[in-house]
Write an enzyme that holds these catalytic residues in place. Structure first.
Site, PDB file in Angstrom:
ATOM      1  N   GLU A  83     -69.952  -4.551  76.282  1.00  0.00           N
ATOM      2  CA  GLU A  83     -71.124  -3.893  75.695  1.00  0.00           C
ATOM      3  C   GLU A  83     -70.731  -2.889  74.614  1.00  0.00           C
ATOM      4  OE1 GLU A  83     -74.767  -0.895  77.107  1.00  0.00           O
ATOM      5  OE2 GLU A  83     -73.162  -1.441  78.506  1.00  0.00           O
ATOM      6  N   GLU A 125     -71.227   7.860  72.185  1.00  0.00           N
ATOM      7  CA  GLU A 125     -70.716   7.564  73.524  1.00  0.00           C
ATOM      8  C   GLU A 125     -69.328   6.929  73.520  1.00  0.00           C
ATOM      9  OE1 GLU A 125     -73.551   5.762  76.208  1.00  0.00           O
ATOM     10  OE2 GLU A 125     -75.231   6.573  75.067  1.00  0.00           O
ATOM     11  N   ASP A 165     -77.180  -4.108  74.237  1.00  0.00           N
ATOM     12  CA  ASP A 165     -78.147  -3.084  74.645  1.00  0.00           C
ATOM     13  C   ASP A 165     -78.894  -2.668  73.384  1.00  0.00           C
ATOM     14  OD1 ASP A 165     -79.399  -0.584  75.146  1.00  0.00           O
ATOM     15  OD2 ASP A 165     -77.996  -0.143  76.763  1.00  0.00           O
ATOM     16  N   THR A 166     -80.197  -2.929  73.347  1.00  0.00           N
ATOM     17  CA  THR A 166     -80.966  -2.697  72.127  1.00  0.00           C
ATOM     18  C   THR A 166     -81.084  -1.221  71.767  1.00  0.00           C
ATOM     19  OG1 THR A 166     -83.000  -2.873  73.452  1.00  0.00           O
ATOM     20  CG2 THR A 166     -82.267  -4.843  72.272  1.00  0.00           C
ATOM     21  N   PHE A 167     -80.901  -0.319  72.730  1.00  0.00           N
ATOM     22  CA  PHE A 167     -80.884   1.114  72.419  1.00  0.00           C
ATOM     23  C   PHE A 167     -79.700   1.436  71.515  1.00  0.00           C
ATOM     24  CE2 PHE A 167     -78.786   5.152  73.564  1.00  0.00           C
ATOM     25  CZ  PHE A 167     -79.708   6.044  73.028  1.00  0.00           C
ATOM     26  N   HIS A 168     -78.523   0.965  71.898  1.00  0.00           N
ATOM     27  CA  HIS A 168     -77.334   1.211  71.081  1.00  0.00           C
ATOM     28  C   HIS A 168     -77.453   0.496  69.731  1.00  0.00           C
ATOM     29  CE1 HIS A 168     -75.500   3.157  74.460  1.00  0.00           C
ATOM     30  NE2 HIS A 168     -75.533   2.052  75.194  1.00  0.00           N
ATOM     31  N   ARG A 212     -84.633   5.121  74.447  1.00  0.00           N
ATOM     32  CA  ARG A 212     -84.278   4.811  75.823  1.00  0.00           C
ATOM     33  C   ARG A 212     -85.406   5.123  76.799  1.00  0.00           C
ATOM     34  NH1 ARG A 212     -78.130   4.483  76.953  1.00  0.00           N
ATOM     35  NH2 ARG A 212     -78.298   2.542  78.065  1.00  0.00           N
ATOM     36  N   GLU A 233     -82.455  -0.581  81.334  1.00  0.00           N
ATOM     37  CA  GLU A 233     -81.477   0.374  81.855  1.00  0.00           C
ATOM     38  C   GLU A 233     -81.687   1.719  81.168  1.00  0.00           C
ATOM     39  OE1 GLU A 233     -76.650   0.586  82.196  1.00  0.00           O
ATOM     40  OE2 GLU A 233     -77.604   0.973  80.271  1.00  0.00           O
TER      41      GLU A 233
END
Length: 281
Positions: free
Chosen positions: A148, A154, A181-184, A213, A242
């Site tokens: 990921e 992060e 992860d679409t947030f990242h 998020r 998540e």
């Protein structure tokens, strides 16, 4: 598609005492629960599998990578512990019938530094060596490792789809693929649908998170474009929410979670499920 939700939405760390979230997720309509393995010894795995089977709830397994679980660390003991943790989680995933074990396999969350090109090259080499070892066990168990990318706040190692593809293609093993992860992606990618198309069949798992998020569908992500990109590459895997409803101090620091992301975890889970169901199913 299979719609899932992470235990992180309600609790950290997840334990046997947290099994009420399994029933809650099922009652909301979820097909899958994603178990975040912070401390494997807190969980009665046999009881977990039995409970999920009774609920007809599928399981996927995700990792929690602290500084002592870092396969690219300059400390040999941390690299060894990181590889051991990955292998432990692969074995758990096999027992739980999870097809994947995902997360930032390459480094500790929250490890962000500007380092020399020489050090970066060495850390990448340590990462590759350990991923080669991990994929051997992944193949034996029939569980795919899902790497990921995380945003720049992060990790300093893998932020973009291109960087993830570079590592996965260099390892060149069928049991190492990519988790998106679409947030990242919202932070790091210029065009999320285009990045999905670039992934193609390397994409094995998706965490469908909003731009802040918070609750999926309440931010500014191009969800219809994302849906179309999934259709174009033939993605038929899971979409898992998540986010972090009650993060530990360590998790809050690593993921920079300083405020509630919704009125409640239950509201986020219910409204997020409804949105993903309407959009993708």
């Amino acid at each position: 598609m299979t719609i899932g939700i992470s235990t992180f939405v309600w609790v950290s760390p997840f334990s046997t005492q947290s099994f009420d979230v399994l029933r809650k997720a099922k009652a909301m309509g979820y097909d899958l629960i994603e178990i975040a393995v912070e401390d494997r010894n807190l969980i009665d795995w046999n009881a977990l599998k039995k409970t999920c089977q009774e609920l007809n709830l599928k399981i996927s397994v995700s990792g929690a990578f602290g500084m002592d679980r870092d396969i690219s660390s300059d400390q040999p003991e941390n690299r060894a512990n990181g590889l051991s943790y990955i292998i432990d989680c692969l074995e758990i995933a096999h027992e739980m019938e999870s097809p994947v074990f995902g997360g930032p396999l390459y480094s500790a969350v929250g490890k962000t530094r500007l380092v020399s090109a020489e050090q970066k090259k060495q850390e990448r080499q340590w990462c590759l060596e350990n991923l080669h070892e991990a994929t051997k066990r992944a193949e034996e168990l029939g569980v795919t490792l899902a790497l990921e990318p995380l945003n720049r706040f992060e990790t300093d190692m893998v932020n973009t789809v291109d960087q993830a593809i570079s590592i996965v293609d260099e390892v060149n093993h069928p049991y190492l693929k990519i988790l998106l992860d679409t947030f990242h992606s919202n932070i790091e990618e210029k065009n999320i649908p285009a990045s999905i198309r670039k992934l193609g069949d390397r994409l094995i798992h998706v965490q469908a998170n909003e731009s802040d998020r918070g609750t999926p569908g309440t931010g500014h992500l191009d969800w219809l474009g994302i849906r179309d990109a999934f259709q174009d590459i033939g993605y038929r895997g899971s979409l898992v929410i998540e986010t972090f409803g009650a993060p530990s101090k360590e998790l809050a620091r690593a993921a920079s979670i300083w405020r509630p992301l919704a009125n409640s975890a239950d509201e986020l889970a219910e409204e997020g499920f409804a949105f993903l169901k309407q959009t993708f199913c």
